[in-house]
Design a protein around this motif. Structure first.
Motif, PDB file in Angstrom:
ATOM      1  N   GLN A  89      31.495  59.886 122.924  1.00  0.00           N
ATOM      2  CA  GLN A  89      31.370  60.104 121.484  1.00  0.00           C
ATOM      3  C   GLN A  89      31.408  61.598 121.164  1.00  0.00           C
ATOM      4  OE1 GLN A  89      27.933  57.609 121.147  1.00  0.00           O
ATOM      5  NE2 GLN A  89      26.847  58.729 122.742  1.00  0.00           N
ATOM      6  N   ASP A 121      20.568  55.046 128.519  1.00  0.00           N
ATOM      7  CA  ASP A 121      21.567  55.512 127.541  1.00  0.00           C
ATOM      8  C   ASP A 121      22.903  55.688 128.245  1.00  0.00           C
ATOM      9  OD1 ASP A 121      21.274  57.018 124.515  1.00  0.00           O
ATOM     10  OD2 ASP A 121      23.138  57.280 125.650  1.00  0.00           O
ATOM     11  N   TYR A 181      19.153  58.518 106.922  1.00  0.00           N
ATOM     12  CA  TYR A 181      20.080  57.402 107.164  1.00  0.00           C
ATOM     13  C   TYR A 181      20.569  56.835 105.824  1.00  0.00           C
ATOM     14  CZ  TYR A 181      18.487  57.319 112.058  1.00  0.00           C
ATOM     15  OH  TYR A 181      18.188  57.629 113.357  1.00  0.00           O
TER      16      TYR A 181
END
Ligand code: SAM
Length: 284
Positions: free
Chosen positions: A34, A109, A228
């Protein structure tokens, strides 16, 4: 407004955007998975952005990290083994390790670079990474859960990016089925479930998929998260068996500090807004 002085995330489809005034860009790189950016902002401390989406800010991450961990840990009768799928900034891991009952917490992760950048730009979130109970793995959480032994974990926390890219499979029935197999009898799954205002269908699909996988008792809780989209976020807890009331007495006497979470906030976060009740009135 000079766009070079602001970071802006547009909420696709919602016709809204959130901006923070920035002092400078501290870092950017394309990792194997990413696009990662770190900004120093005027008023929110440092900001981590993944693939153009805000992830964590110094100033307000406590809402998310505390609500992703303490409600589930105080709902399980005696959580000893916890996995965090995603969570590479390490803030959820830090909260989980505040619970004395936890003997082993594994953070899985897919992208080691997220953790390496958090160590530099969010050192306070990484302060428990050397706790002897902490175990950091850097592999795909979908594979981790698929390969894990049955009945091996009390709580799985899915602290992932949005359901696109590497996180897409973390919102599907196959993943939940694998979670079901790994969870102990009283085991709980808790997953960040986006905004009830903007993503109600996603929450419905997620709860349906959890249910199809045997995690048929679900509870969505709500909390503010100003960076967010919509500023109002949620987490969904799912379990094989009926969810018991949370350990309110223990939460009232928690032996650690929090910024947001307490027993009253826990109760309040479980209150279901009217439109949400109507959307889920046939749900268990
Ligand atoms: N709080 C954030 C949010 O809701 O926007 C999430 C932050 S956390 C940094 C998200 C992490 O999920 C990232 O570090 C990303 O690498 C990780 N991730 C995405 N897909 C994953 C997968 N399949 N397995 C493990 N980790 C994954």
């Amino acid at each position: 407004m000079n766009p070079s002085e602001w970071f802006t995330e547009q909420a696709a489809g919602a016709g809204s955007a959130f901006s923070l005034k920035i002092k400078r860009k501290l870092h950017e790189e394309q990792s194997d998975f990413q696009y990662l950016e770190i900004y120093e902002t005027e008023t929110f401390g440092n900001l981590m952005v993944i693939d153009g989406c805000t992830m964590v800010s110094t100033r307000d991450n406590f809402f998310y990290h505390e609500m992703m961990s303490h409600p589930a840990l105080y709902t399980h009768p005696n959580p000893k083994n916890v996995w965090i799928i995603g969570g590479g900034d390490c803030g959820t891991l830090r909260e989980v390790l505040k619970h004395p009952s936890v003997e082993h917490a594994v953070q899985i992760d897919i992208d080691e670079r997220v953790t390496r950048l958090a160590e530099i730009y969010f050192p306070e979130l990484c302060e428990s990474n050397n706790d002897p109970r902490a175990d950091l793995k850097f592999i795909d959480g979908i594979k981790w859960v698929k390969d894990a032994a049955p009945n091996s974990v009390d709580i799985i926390i899915v602290d992932s990016t949005d359901p696109i890219g590497p996180a897409e499979g973390l919102f599907g029935v196959d993943f939940y089925r694998d979670c079901f197999n790994c969870l102990t009898e009283n085991g709980l799954l808790v997953q960040q479930s986006e905004s009830a205002l903007l993503h109600l269908n996603l929450i419905k699909e997620m709860r349906d998929a959890m249910s199809s996988a045997g995690l048929s008792h679900t509870q969505t809780l709500f909390f503010p998260q100003c960076i967010y989209p919509s500023g109002w976020w949620s987490a969904t807890i799912a379990s094989k068996n009926a969810l018991s009331a949370f350990r309110e007495h223990d939460a009232k006497n928690k032996p650690f500090n929090t910024v947001y979470y307490n027993a009253d906030i826990h109760n309040a976060s479980l209150a279901q807004p009217e439109f949400f009740k109507q959307a889920f009135n046939s749900a268990k």
